[in-house]
Design an enzyme around this catalytic site. Sequence first.
Site, short mmCIF file in Angstrom:
data_model
loop_
_atom_site.label_atom_id
_atom_site.label_comp_id
_atom_site.label_asym_id
_atom_site.label_seq_id
_atom_site.Cartn_x
_atom_site.Cartn_y
_atom_site.Cartn_z
N ARG A 20 94.73 50.42 45.78
CA ARG A 20 95.45 49.58 45.33
C ARG A 20 95.91 49.91 43.84
O ARG A 20 97.22 50.25 43.03
CB ARG A 20 95.78 47.78 45.64
N ASN A 38 96.21 44.02 50.05
CA ASN A 38 95.67 44.48 51.64
C ASN A 38 95.87 43.47 52.75
O ASN A 38 96.35 42.46 51.94
CB ASN A 38 94.23 44.21 51.06
#
Length: 89
Positions: A20, A38
């Site tokens: 990320r 996520n």
Amino acid sequence: MAEVRKHIVFHGRVQGVGFRYTARYLAQSLKLTGWVKNEWDGTVSMEVQGREPMIDKLLGGLNQGRFITIEWMDTEEIPLKEENGFSVR
């Protein structure tokens, strides 16, 4: 060149490997907007908006990640949104 917005679900070794934050860094450097997060099932979801060649560069950069292994991606084009920046959710 027109902008597009894509919803992408990444499958593979994509959690706990800096995915990320790498995505955010690359997206910001390519002037893309959107978000990444996520999911409970081990995948990572992303909405990314910008010019298609820049989105392709983002995806290519993610594939270069040392610990990231993208096995496959589910990609869908979705309507554009007004937003600023790219965030990690």
